[in-house]
Design a protein around this motif. Sequence first.
Motif: not given
Length: 263
Positions: A39-45
Amino acid sequence: MKRNSVSMDVNAPLKAVEDILKDPGQFITNWPYVVRVRRSDGIIAEIEFPFFVFRFHDEYTFTFHEDYNSFIYEGNGRNGTLVVTVTLREWQKKTSVRVDLSYSGRREFFIRKPLEFLTRGIAESLRDLAESSKVELSAKTEEAIGDVDFSDPVSVANFLAKAKMVHNGLHLIQEGKFFDVLHEIMEKAGSDVIYVSGITSDGTKGFKVLLRGTQVLAVEIRSGTSVETVKVTDEMTAQRALHLLSNVSGAYMLNAWVPAGGV
């Protein structure tokens, strides 16, 4: 653009399915091909599609939207865009689930089969998470949990009479990583309360631990003929239990049980 869809029934109430979908970080973590979620300025996958002799890796930043009966996860990556839409419909005691996936970007033709597998895997993951969601525990089950003391076989038997096995397998526990293993098993089990036992292949070492969330309730550690049990009742016994468990490492066959309700 490539599109796929899968529909299936889930043996869980609508709210249980909705609760999973409303936690996009945790839900996306359980998708096939997902390497890591942060999680960093949204969800990053980070998602890695295998095909032929190499792998197609990309990092997607997901935004989450929901409306009346749909949950939308839109991921923008360097090489393409991935959009997953989950639509729900309540049907008696079941929930009808439809997963629609669309992908546009580089090499979309080559990852056609992985996209089909991803779509079905998302639906199956949602089904498994929802169907293993927490049960309402009876007063007697709660009492059995609180009474567990590994120096008292009767208290353990009373708990197991109201429990079900959810995991069995060989684990290589690295030094200092025991609690990571417990957390992984607990997440897959979908229960705040879990009882895990482990034994080495030669039978010389073993352990038993009962947890509620991050709280250790009872511990037994066995090494050769030496056995130490701890029933956590205060800060001192809690520290002793944590110390004993932090030293568990090596190859263990693990079994795990969770409360099944009961009367």
